[in-house]
Scaffold this active site. Structure first.
Site, PDB file in Angstrom:
ATOM      1  N   GLU A 160      -0.372  -9.609  -1.056  1.00  0.00           N
ATOM      2  CA  GLU A 160      -1.799  -9.884  -0.839  1.00  0.00           C
ATOM      3  C   GLU A 160      -2.562  -9.977  -2.161  1.00  0.00           C
ATOM      4  OE1 GLU A 160      -1.912  -6.617   2.130  1.00  0.00           O
ATOM      5  OE2 GLU A 160      -3.038  -8.029   3.370  1.00  0.00           O
ATOM      6  N   GLY A 164       0.644  -5.268   0.488  1.00  0.00           N
ATOM      7  CA  GLY A 164      -0.454  -5.387  -0.478  1.00  0.00           C
ATOM      8  C   GLY A 164      -0.050  -6.089  -1.767  1.00  0.00           C
ATOM      9  N   ALA A 203       0.865  -1.173   0.000  1.00  0.00           N
ATOM     10  CA  ALA A 203       0.000   0.000   0.000  1.00  0.00           C
ATOM     11  C   ALA A 203       0.904   1.226   0.000  1.00  0.00           C
ATOM     12  CB  ALA A 203      -0.873  -0.004   1.246  1.00  0.00           C
ATOM     13  N   GLU A 207       4.268  -5.403   7.200  1.00  0.00           N
ATOM     14  CA  GLU A 207       3.492  -4.335   7.858  1.00  0.00           C
ATOM     15  C   GLU A 207       3.869  -4.161   9.323  1.00  0.00           C
ATOM     16  OE1 GLU A 207       2.257  -6.585   5.788  1.00  0.00           O
ATOM     17  OE2 GLU A 207       0.782  -5.686   4.444  1.00  0.00           O
TER      18      GLU A 207
HETATM   19  N1  CO8 Z   1       4.535   3.271  -0.633  1.00  0.00           N
HETATM   20  C1  CO8 Z   1       4.929   4.441  -1.135  1.00  0.00           C
HETATM   21  N2  CO8 Z   1       6.106   4.621  -1.788  1.00  0.00           N
HETATM   22  C2  CO8 Z   1       6.917   3.562  -1.891  1.00  0.00           C
HETATM   23  C3  CO8 Z   1       6.571   2.298  -1.370  1.00  0.00           C
HETATM   24  C4  CO8 Z   1       5.313   2.177  -0.719  1.00  0.00           C
HETATM   25  N3  CO8 Z   1       4.887   1.020  -0.222  1.00  0.00           N
HETATM   26  N4  CO8 Z   1       7.584   1.445  -1.629  1.00  0.00           N
HETATM   27  C5  CO8 Z   1       8.534   2.151  -2.287  1.00  0.00           C
HETATM   28  N5  CO8 Z   1       8.126   3.426  -2.438  1.00  0.00           N
HETATM   29  C6  CO8 Z   1       8.862   4.511  -3.105  1.00  0.00           C
HETATM   30  C7  CO8 Z   1      10.006   5.024  -2.228  1.00  0.00           C
HETATM   31  O1  CO8 Z   1       9.538   5.941  -1.278  1.00  0.00           O
HETATM   32  C8  CO8 Z   1      10.922   5.642  -3.275  1.00  0.00           C
HETATM   33  O2  CO8 Z   1      10.393   6.893  -3.632  1.00  0.00           O
HETATM   34  P1  CO8 Z   1      11.420   8.163  -3.827  1.00  0.00           P
HETATM   35  O3  CO8 Z   1      12.319   7.775  -4.974  1.00  0.00           O
HETATM   36  O4  CO8 Z   1      10.497   9.300  -4.154  1.00  0.00           O
HETATM   37  O5  CO8 Z   1      12.163   8.305  -2.558  1.00  0.00           O
HETATM   38  C9  CO8 Z   1      10.735   4.727  -4.480  1.00  0.00           C
HETATM   39  O6  CO8 Z   1       9.504   4.024  -4.277  1.00  0.00           O
HETATM   40  C10 CO8 Z   1      11.849   3.707  -4.614  1.00  0.00           C
HETATM   41  O7  CO8 Z   1      11.933   3.020  -3.383  1.00  0.00           O
HETATM   42  P2  CO8 Z   1      13.316   2.831  -2.567  1.00  0.00           P
HETATM   43  O8  CO8 Z   1      14.231   3.988  -2.831  1.00  0.00           O
HETATM   44  O9  CO8 Z   1      12.956   2.563  -1.136  1.00  0.00           O
HETATM   45  O10 CO8 Z   1      13.903   1.540  -3.278  1.00  0.00           O
HETATM   46  P3  CO8 Z   1      14.888   0.456  -2.637  1.00  0.00           P
HETATM   47  O11 CO8 Z   1      15.335  -0.408  -3.763  1.00  0.00           O
HETATM   48  O12 CO8 Z   1      15.910   1.097  -1.789  1.00  0.00           O
HETATM   49  O13 CO8 Z   1      13.935  -0.411  -1.653  1.00  0.00           O
HETATM   50  C11 CO8 Z   1      11.946  -1.623  -1.044  1.00  0.00           C
HETATM   51  C12 CO8 Z   1      12.873  -1.160  -2.183  1.00  0.00           C
HETATM   52  C13 CO8 Z   1      12.689  -2.627  -0.141  1.00  0.00           C
HETATM   53  C14 CO8 Z   1      10.727  -2.299  -1.676  1.00  0.00           C
HETATM   54  C15 CO8 Z   1      11.538  -0.400  -0.196  1.00  0.00           C
HETATM   55  O14 CO8 Z   1      11.040   0.605  -1.087  1.00  0.00           O
HETATM   56  C16 CO8 Z   1      10.478  -0.685   0.824  1.00  0.00           C
HETATM   57  O15 CO8 Z   1      10.747  -1.249   1.869  1.00  0.00           O
HETATM   58  N6  CO8 Z   1       9.192  -0.297   0.523  1.00  0.00           N
HETATM   59  C17 CO8 Z   1       8.094  -0.443   1.451  1.00  0.00           C
HETATM   60  C18 CO8 Z   1       7.637  -1.886   1.560  1.00  0.00           C
HETATM   61  C19 CO8 Z   1       6.533  -2.018   2.578  1.00  0.00           C
HETATM   62  O16 CO8 Z   1       6.697  -1.781   3.767  1.00  0.00           O
HETATM   63  N7  CO8 Z   1       5.343  -2.436   2.110  1.00  0.00           N
HETATM   64  C20 CO8 Z   1       4.183  -2.609   2.948  1.00  0.00           C
HETATM   65  C21 CO8 Z   1       3.339  -1.374   2.895  1.00  0.00           C
HETATM   66  S1  CO8 Z   1       1.964  -1.417   4.007  1.00  0.00           S
HETATM   67  C22 CO8 Z   1       0.839  -2.407   3.225  1.00  0.00           C
HETATM   68  O17 CO8 Z   1       1.038  -2.910   2.160  1.00  0.00           O
HETATM   69  C23 CO8 Z   1      -0.444  -2.585   3.970  1.00  0.00           C
HETATM   70  C24 CO8 Z   1      -1.556  -3.225   3.122  1.00  0.00           C
HETATM   71  C25 CO8 Z   1      -2.888  -3.128   3.821  1.00  0.00           C
HETATM   72  C26 CO8 Z   1      -3.286  -1.682   3.942  1.00  0.00           C
HETATM   73  C27 CO8 Z   1      -4.550  -1.500   4.654  1.00  0.00           C
HETATM   74  C28 CO8 Z   1      -4.836  -0.034   4.657  1.00  0.00           C
HETATM   75  C29 CO8 Z   1      -5.304   0.586   5.821  1.00  0.00           C
END
Ligand code: CO8
Length: 261
Positions: free
Chosen positions: A114, A111, A66, A134
């Site tokens: 999921e 997500g 998400a 999460e």
């Molecule tokens: N949301 C928003 N932006 C994101 C997300 C995300 N989930 N993942 C990556 N991005 C963005 C980064 O902020 C970055 O943006 P910018 O260049 O503007 O800084 C860009 O994508 C590239 O990401 P990274 O620089 O972080 O790339 P890396 O190669 O260093 O890392 C990762 C890749 C490991 C995937 C890292 O981006 C990461 O850990 N992302 C988050 C993963 C995460 O925690 N996902 C779970 C999210 S919560 C969820 O899914 C809940 C679902 C249910 C929701 C219910 C709602 C209430």
């Protein structure tokens, strides 16, 4: 309707939805979920479609979860609605009257895992990474992950993944039974398309009946599931495709299933 956050393609019997926010690693925001819901309705309205493929734009991510920046703008009620919206859309994917395949080409986190789990099965690139991280954000999965992961990989593995937030490789996901096939990154789509074409050549009545019987059986006891199968079997037996399939076998030719429903 034209889409900004996804790409929808429909080519004869095979549809493809590509999550398309590469700058945010295809993270799921409200706008994307709304487009996904509309796209699913368009696919459902197209009676030619027999298989739907999901994948992500770019070389790095299927879906990184998400959209965390959008989540931080929500209060608890907005988050509840967002979670419920995602749950309903993913259940719609699971209930599609034809098979859905996830082609996981990179990160499938939160997500992302999921939505892949809502598909009928997953093929993964060797670069794919799965996980429900999460817990690291002080949250829990909210798009059905606490329910579907344990049904697919078993209670204990699901608990370990969700409690630790650890990610797993494509090979580990294969070992867990979460992924059906791990492919070289470059040939992932080719392998998925090959399987999709094999499925699309089958009869739509039997594909639908097989999926409905399997899904119904997962939610009930074996005997009730068998009764459901029995009714579904009778329906396929009465279909033109059953006539064509059995005749083709006896006439030593390839069947040509035409019965779109
Ligand atoms: N949301 C928003 N932006 C994101 C997300 C995300 N989930 N993942 C990556 N991005 C963005 C980064 O902020 C970055 O943006 P910018 O260049 O503007 O800084 C860009 O994508 C590239 O990401 P990274 O620089 O972080 O790339 P890396 O190669 O260093 O890392 C990762 C890749 C490991 C995937 C890292 O981006 C990461 O850990 N992302 C988050 C993963 C995460 O925690 N996902 C779970 C999210 S919560 C969820 O899914 C809940 C679902 C249910 C929701 C219910 C709602 C209430």
């Amino acid at each position: 309707m034209s889409f900004e956050n996804i790409i929808l393609e429909m080519d004869n019997a095979i549809g493809m939805i590509c999550f398309n926010r590469p700058k945010a690693l295809n993270a799921l925001n409200n706008a994307l979920l709304d487009e996904l819901d509309t796209a699913l309705d368009q696919v459902l309205a197209n009676k030619e479609i027999r298989v739907l493929i999901f994948t992500g734009t770019g070389d790095k991510a299927f879906v990184a979860g998400a959209d965390i920046s959008e989540l931080t703008q929500m209060d608890a009620l907005a988050a509840k609605y967002f979670s419920r919206k995602g749950q309903k859309i993913f259940s719609k994917i699971e209930a599609l009257p034809f098979p859905a395949i996830a082609a996981v080409n990179g990160f499938a986190l939160g997500g992302g895992s999921e939505v892949a789990l809502a598909c009928d099965f997953i093929y993964a690139s060797e670069k794919a990474v799965f996980g429900l991280p999460e817990i690291n954000l002080g949250l829990i999965p909210g798009f059905g992950g606490t329910q579907r992961l344990s049904r697919v990989v078993g209670r204990n593995r699901a608990k370990e993944m969700i409690f630790t937030g650890n990610t797993i490789t494509a090979d580990k996901a294969l070992e867990y039974g979460m992924v059906n096939q791990v492919c070289p990154h470059e040939s992932l789509m080719e392998e998925v398309q090959k399987t999709a074409r094999r499925i699309a050549a089958k009869g739509s009545v039997s594909l639908r009946a097989a999926k409905e019987a399997i899904q119904a059986g997962l939610g009930c006891d074996l005997e009730t599931g068998c009764l459901f199968e029995n009714d579904a079997f009778a329906i396929t037996f009465a279909s033109p495709d059953a006539k064509e399939g059995t005749s083709a076998f006896l006439e030593k030719r390839k069947p040509e299933f035409g019965g779109n429903i």
